[in-house]
Design a protein around this motif. Structure first.
Motif, PDB file in Angstrom:
ATOM      1  N   ASP A 379      -5.152   5.985   3.948  1.00  0.00           N
ATOM      2  CA  ASP A 379      -3.870   5.449   3.498  1.00  0.00           C
ATOM      3  C   ASP A 379      -3.175   4.618   4.577  1.00  0.00           C
ATOM      4  O   ASP A 379      -2.333   3.784   4.267  1.00  0.00           O
ATOM      5  CB  ASP A 379      -2.944   6.600   3.077  1.00  0.00           C
ATOM      6  CG  ASP A 379      -3.464   7.323   1.848  1.00  0.00           C
ATOM      7  OD1 ASP A 379      -4.263   6.706   1.111  1.00  0.00           O
ATOM      8  OD2 ASP A 379      -3.087   8.487   1.635  1.00  0.00           O
ATOM      9  N   LYS A 380      -3.525   4.863   5.852  1.00  0.00           N
ATOM     10  CA  LYS A 380      -2.849   4.161   6.939  1.00  0.00           C
ATOM     11  C   LYS A 380      -3.121   2.659   6.898  1.00  0.00           C
ATOM     12  O   LYS A 380      -2.282   1.850   7.293  1.00  0.00           O
ATOM     13  CB  LYS A 380      -3.301   4.748   8.284  1.00  0.00           C
ATOM     14  CG  LYS A 380      -2.609   4.131   9.487  1.00  0.00           C
ATOM     15  CD  LYS A 380      -3.083   4.772  10.777  1.00  0.00           C
ATOM     16  CE  LYS A 380      -2.450   4.100  11.984  1.00  0.00           C
ATOM     17  NZ  LYS A 380      -2.910   4.681  13.253  1.00  0.00           N
ATOM     18  N   TRP A 381      -4.309   2.292   6.409  1.00  0.00           N
ATOM     19  CA  TRP A 381      -4.696   0.875   6.361  1.00  0.00           C
ATOM     20  C   TRP A 381      -4.510   0.361   4.944  1.00  0.00           C
ATOM     21  O   TRP A 381      -5.075   0.897   3.996  1.00  0.00           O
ATOM     22  CB  TRP A 381      -6.157   0.704   6.792  1.00  0.00           C
ATOM     23  CG  TRP A 381      -6.350   0.778   8.264  1.00  0.00           C
ATOM     24  CD1 TRP A 381      -6.230   1.881   9.038  1.00  0.00           C
ATOM     25  CD2 TRP A 381      -6.684  -0.293   9.145  1.00  0.00           C
ATOM     26  NE1 TRP A 381      -6.475   1.579  10.350  1.00  0.00           N
ATOM     27  CE2 TRP A 381      -6.761   0.244  10.455  1.00  0.00           C
ATOM     28  CE3 TRP A 381      -6.946  -1.643   8.970  1.00  0.00           C
ATOM     29  CZ2 TRP A 381      -7.074  -0.521  11.563  1.00  0.00           C
ATOM     30  CZ3 TRP A 381      -7.262  -2.422  10.069  1.00  0.00           C
ATOM     31  CH2 TRP A 381      -7.316  -1.861  11.350  1.00  0.00           C
ATOM     32  N   THR A 382      -3.763  -0.702   4.786  1.00  0.00           N
ATOM     33  CA  THR A 382      -3.594  -1.328   3.484  1.00  0.00           C
ATOM     34  C   THR A 382      -4.797  -2.223   3.188  1.00  0.00           C
ATOM     35  O   THR A 382      -5.567  -2.573   4.089  1.00  0.00           O
ATOM     36  CB  THR A 382      -2.323  -2.186   3.449  1.00  0.00           C
ATOM     37  OG1 THR A 382      -2.464  -3.259   4.402  1.00  0.00           O
ATOM     38  CG2 THR A 382      -1.092  -1.362   3.798  1.00  0.00           C
ATOM     39  N   ALA A 383      -4.933  -2.578   1.932  1.00  0.00           N
ATOM     40  CA  ALA A 383      -6.015  -3.507   1.553  1.00  0.00           C
ATOM     41  C   ALA A 383      -5.862  -4.821   2.300  1.00  0.00           C
ATOM     42  O   ALA A 383      -6.848  -5.422   2.740  1.00  0.00           O
ATOM     43  CB  ALA A 383      -5.994  -3.733   0.040  1.00  0.00           C
ATOM     44  N   ARG A 384      -4.628  -5.256   2.457  1.00  0.00           N
ATOM     45  CA  ARG A 384      -4.402  -6.514   3.188  1.00  0.00           C
ATOM     46  C   ARG A 384      -4.816  -6.371   4.647  1.00  0.00           C
ATOM     47  O   ARG A 384      -5.397  -7.292   5.233  1.00  0.00           O
ATOM     48  CB  ARG A 384      -2.930  -6.910   3.088  1.00  0.00           C
ATOM     49  CG  ARG A 384      -2.600  -8.204   3.826  1.00  0.00           C
ATOM     50  CD  ARG A 384      -1.247  -8.747   3.404  1.00  0.00           C
ATOM     51  NE  ARG A 384      -1.269  -9.142   2.007  1.00  0.00           N
ATOM     52  CZ  ARG A 384      -0.231  -9.679   1.367  1.00  0.00           C
ATOM     53  NH1 ARG A 384       0.906  -9.856   1.999  1.00  0.00           N
ATOM     54  NH2 ARG A 384      -0.319 -10.025   0.100  1.00  0.00           N
ATOM     55  N   GLY A 385      -4.548  -5.203   5.245  1.00  0.00           N
ATOM     56  CA  GLY A 385      -4.950  -4.975   6.626  1.00  0.00           C
ATOM     57  C   GLY A 385      -6.459  -5.021   6.784  1.00  0.00           C
ATOM     58  O   GLY A 385      -6.981  -5.602   7.739  1.00  0.00           O
ATOM     59  N   ARG A 386      -7.157  -4.422   5.834  1.00  0.00           N
ATOM     60  CA  ARG A 386      -8.625  -4.449   5.888  1.00  0.00           C
ATOM     61  C   ARG A 386      -9.146  -5.867   5.681  1.00  0.00           C
ATOM     62  O   ARG A 386     -10.132  -6.276   6.300  1.00  0.00           O
ATOM     63  CB  ARG A 386      -9.203  -3.496   4.829  1.00  0.00           C
ATOM     64  CG  ARG A 386      -8.990  -2.033   5.142  1.00  0.00           C
ATOM     65  CD  ARG A 386      -9.801  -1.134   4.226  1.00  0.00           C
ATOM     66  NE  ARG A 386      -9.303  -1.172   2.862  1.00  0.00           N
ATOM     67  CZ  ARG A 386      -8.362  -0.372   2.375  1.00  0.00           C
ATOM     68  NH1 ARG A 386      -7.798   0.530   3.183  1.00  0.00           N
ATOM     69  NH2 ARG A 386      -7.973  -0.448   1.123  1.00  0.00           N
TER      70      ARG A 386
END
Length: 574
Positions: A379-386
């Motif tokens: 949950d810490k990483w958003t799809a945009r972050g990935r």
């Protein structure tokens, strides 16, 4: 028995003293009054009025309007002592009150009660400012009581003159039940008063940096009561007023000297002010405090925050950074953080620093390692972050000279991370993949990405060059109708570019639409008489239609206008 009686008497004195601590008797109430003066940024007097102390610690209230736009203020107490205003504790234009502190000794104050039990006809004592040894309170009567927010608002018999404004109204016990205010009614002769309990609402909290009443006063504000709210407040203040923010950070560090985050946040603020030595000093304090096992930041977190701060200065283009604030140092700090407490965030920061230092192969290795770390699926990483992460890996490999097909595979992973429905951010990456597919000769896949980009952004947001670029790919794939549609879209957006009509004629020729080619060229020749391309395309089309004499005439005209590649065509259409 005598000793017991004496002890009881002494205890009674202590209880009595505690009960009246900070509270003056009605006959001495004038000792809590003062005259207040406010000044603007240039030191010019803004205004003067009255107020009174509400606590022996130096807390006081006065009119908000006096403080609007004030950069400095001072009070003159009943003895003539001048005391500067230190901090604003709260403010309300609605109540026309500001609460603040001054620094002084042996301050006399009044106890705060409230007007909740008052009714019309009650007698009160209005205390005015005076420098006389004996004050001159005046009796005033409550004429009317109305509800106002959660408080009471009074009409009183005191005259509506300056000397009677922002003065305390005392009940028989000497408690302040209301504060006199100007009656703004037309031709009003008597004053009004606001319930003294509203003073309790004049506070600061973590959102006070957005409070327009507080921000209208330029004197530094007091920190919110809780440590966490105070931290949020100073952090947000760091992006607003620099002078007040600096004071707030200093107040926080003084109030909470063991809070590591306070030093780290102040260092970030100081760096934005280009005070790099002071920022380094704060980080030295932060590292020292972080060694405490109970500290609110670990040493690795401090290393990471320093790395991120230095990195941000570089990527923001800050000029003339100190030698010590190098990208190598940012990388070293990230490395120390990773060594002490391995995490995806720290390795990501290492990769960012390597990329900034143009060490693209090493950056790629770190980025791709983070890409495959299961932690980024949490949950810490958003799809945009990935998505951004995979793109960083693709870009690093590309700049390192990696295989173009591997780069495209990474761009496929970038797109795969994006949530649907696609938004403008996703569109950017789809277009980036289209460019790379185009460069690799994967024209049909590139065209599909161009179309997806257009669907997301909308045709109205496309440029003529977008349609021209896609038309070039469609022509390569012999998608003539699509190419013709796109070049016409480009022409509709930018009718002045001479390239587009030539391209349209060329598409018609490539599509075998020879009559249409001749017609398009004839139309353009009437407008542009010296472009050899139109005569050449016209000549070829006429030749394919079996009109060899006319074809040769047109081709010879193209040759005369400078086209060097006409001879083979003349031979073809003898």
């Amino acid at each position: 028995q005598l000793m017991k009686t004496f002890t009881t008497f002494i205890l009674a004195l202590f209880v009595s003293a505690a009960a009246f601590a900070g509270s003056l008797s009605p006959k001495d109430a004038h000792k809590a009054m003062f005259n207040v003066f406010t000044f603007d940024q240039n030191g010019a007097l803004l205004g003067s009025g009255y107020g009174f102390f509400t606590a022996e610690s130096g807390e006081a209230v006065a009119s908000f309007q006096l403080f609007r736009g004030a950069s400095r203020a001072e009070i003159v107490d009943w003895k003539g002592n001048r005391l500067p205003v230190q901090r604003i504790l709260g403010a309300s234009e609605n109540y026309d009150l500001v609460r603040f502190t001054v620094e002084g000794k042996k301050i006399s104050a009044l106890a705060i009660g409230g007007a909740q039990d008052l009714t019309a006809g009650n007698e009160l004592t209005l205390v005015r400012y005076t420098t006389e040894k004996k004050g001159a309170p005046q009796a005033t009567q409550v004429l009317q009581v109305d509800n106002y927010d959660a408080y009471k608002y009074l009409s009183i018999s005191a005259t509506n003159e300056n000397a009677n404004l922002t003065c305390p109204l005392l009940d028989a016990s000497g408690n302040v039940v209301a504060i006199s205010q100007r009656n703004v009614g037309k031709d009003a002769e008597t004053a009004c008063a606001i319930d003294a309990r509203c003073i309790q609402a004049l506070t600061t909290n973590m959102t006070s940096f957005m409070n327009s009443d507080l921000q209208a006063i330029l004197i530094p504000k007091a920190l919110p009561a809780s440590e966490q709210e105070a931290m949020t407040y100073v952090y947000m203040m760091g992006y607003k007023d620099s002078l007040q923010a600096h004071t707030a950070f200093n107040d926080f560090v003084t109030a909470y000297p063991e809070n590591v985050e306070g030093y780290v946040s102040r260092a970030a603020f100081l760096a934005r002010q280009r005070q790099f030595e002071a920022a380094d000093a704060d980080y030295a304090q932060a590292f020292a405090k972080a060694e405490n096992p109970t500290a609110n930041m670990r040493p690795d977190q401090v290393h990471h925050s320093l790395s991120a701060l230095i990195y941000q200065q570089w990527v923001s283009g800050v000029q003339n950074l100190p030698e010590a604030w190098s990208m190598q140092r940012a990388y070293d700090e990230a490395t120390q953080a990773q060594a002490a407490h391995p995490s995806t965030d720290y390795r990501m920061q290492q990769a960012n620093c390597l990329f900034a230092m143009k060490k693209y192969q090493e950056a790629y290795e770190d980025f791709i390692a983070v890409c495959h770390d299961p932690a980024i699926q949490g949950d810490k990483w958003t799809a945009r972050g990935r998505t951004e992460l995979w793109y960083s890996a693709a870009r690093s490999l590309e700049l390192a000279g990696g295989d173009s097909l591997e780069v495209i595979a990474l761009m496929d992973s970038v797109v795969a991370q994006m949530p649907r429905p696609y938004d403008a951010t996703a569109a950017r990456f789809i277009l980036e993949r289209a460019y790379r597919l185009q460069a690799a000769g994967e024209y049909r896949r590139a065209i599909a990405d161009y179309r997806e980009y257009e669907n997301i952004m909308g045709p109205r947001n496309m440029t003529d060059r977008f349609y021209y670029n896609r038309e070039q790919l469609e022509l390569e794939c012999k998608m003539y109708q699509q190419a013709l549609d796109d070049i016409q879209s480009a022409m509709a957006i930018n009718s002045s570019d001479p390239t587009y009509p030539v391209e349209q004629a060329y598409i018609l020729l490539r599509a075998g639409l020879f009559k249409e080619t001749v017609q398009a060229c004839d139309d353009m020749i009437r407008v542009v008489k010296d472009n050899p391309d139109y005569y050449k395309f016209r000549g070829i089309a006429l030749g394919e239609l079996g009109k060899k004499r006319e074809a040769r005439e047109s081709l010879l005209k193209a040759q005369s206008l400078g086209d060097p590649n006409i001879e083979p065509l003349l031979e073809r259409y003898k």
